[in-house]
Design a protein around this motif. Sequence first.
Motif, short mmCIF file in Angstrom:
data_model
loop_
_atom_site.label_atom_id
_atom_site.label_comp_id
_atom_site.label_asym_id
_atom_site.label_seq_id
_atom_site.Cartn_x
_atom_site.Cartn_y
_atom_site.Cartn_z
N ARG A 88 -25.59 74.06 10.69
CA ARG A 88 -25.46 75.25 9.83
C ARG A 88 -26.78 75.86 9.40
N LYS A 91 -27.45 79.51 9.42
CA LYS A 91 -26.79 80.32 8.39
C LYS A 91 -27.56 80.26 7.07
N GLY A 174 -0.24 80.43 11.12
CA GLY A 174 -0.99 79.77 10.05
C GLY A 174 -2.47 80.08 9.92
N PRO A 177 -5.61 85.72 11.26
CA PRO A 177 -4.85 86.82 10.64
C PRO A 177 -4.47 87.96 11.60
N LEU A 276 -0.49 87.48 11.74
CA LEU A 276 -0.16 86.30 10.91
C LEU A 276 0.92 86.61 9.87
#
Length: 334
Positions: A88, A91, A174, A177, A276
Amino acid sequence: MGFVTEIREKAKVAGKTIVLPEGVEPRMIKATPKILEEGLADVILLGDETKLQKLAEDEGVDISGAKIINPETSEKLDEFSKAYYELRKHKGISEEEATEQMKAPLYFGAMLVKKGVAHGMVAGALNTTADVLRPVIRIIGTADDVSVVSGSFLMIVPDCEYGSNGKMLFADSGVFPEGDSEELAELAISSAETFEALTGEEPIVAMLSFSTKGSAEHPLVEKMRKAAEICKEKAPNLQVDGEMQADAALVPEIGVKKAPDSNVAGKANVLIFPDLNGGNIAYKLVQRLAKADAFGPLIQGTSLPANDLSRGCSVDDIVTVTAITAVQAAFKEE
Ligand SMILES: CC(C)(COP(=O)(O)OP(=O)(O)OC[C@H]1O[C@@H](n2cnc3c(N)ncnc32)[C@H](O)[C@@H]1OP(=O)(O)O)[C@@H](O)C(=O)NCCC(=O)NCCS
Ligand SMILES: CC(=O)OP(=O)(O)O
């Protein structure tokens, strides 16, 4: 043999280790001895050992067969924090932030899977899907050639002749989206793999819409029609068709009437929803109104198995999803 019995039998043979990060959740504590006694998997519970043993005592169950790891004091914390920092740092995460993050059970659990200490993870009885998914996406990551992590539900509808005798997969119900046609095609291919891995049956995939084969025209209809075309190009051996309405997808007499040339209409067992909203509402309605069993969200497109649960899940749901995760781990190794 019913699906649940079958998947539990397969899990026994698989001999996998599954991490349950939500050790503080009473349903997880109650599920643990059931998983161990049936021999479905070895269990790693995350949390403070004294607290978890007390919880087990309060619930009147024995969790002595499980391995308990407290992420905050684990000898692996340093190694895992460094690994998370490497994943990470692009980021802008600091080393201190990586260590703090790795103390969180969902992140530590995902890293146990990434490092091969556990073969899969099951969580979501306590945490939202979004909270379960972030560590899964960030740490376990996507499988080769996959860009979309998605979520399906295996639905077992009682006294039902549709799908594979009432067995069908709904996606995405689930996780993801809203996708474009390309992403929906990828999601459909992942869903077909999930269905095959869990049932051993041939997936027959319908791209659902409010239109069947041009009965209506709208950009939303066009999106599903294009998704079916992309799917056919990407997976020529897969039985897939669309756009089609749910009745045309499931009911043979209606399929023949509305889509006479389709090899999927009236036979579908994998239903791909346009977004979704549709997928999540549909699974909950079928679960409640038809009294169906709904297992998931089964997370697809990841390099290693990690499955979510609805916060409304039962102890038995946790046991079965743990068995499903063990079977998926064995399938990925084949
Ligand atoms: C899955 C979910 C948590 C990801 O959301 P998020 O963390 O806000 O994601 P972001 O858009 O900020 O992206 C974060 C990272 O994850 C990646 N990502 C997000 N969703 C992804 C997906 N479905 N597949 C692959 N990668 C994904 C992004 O590319 C990004 O990568 P990076 O950090 O390396 O740049 C979000 O899509 C979600 O909340 N889904 C709905 C879950 C839900 O509530 N379901 C209903 C109940 S079951
Ligand atoms: C999958 C799902 O809808 O989960 P929850 O019920 O926890 O929101």
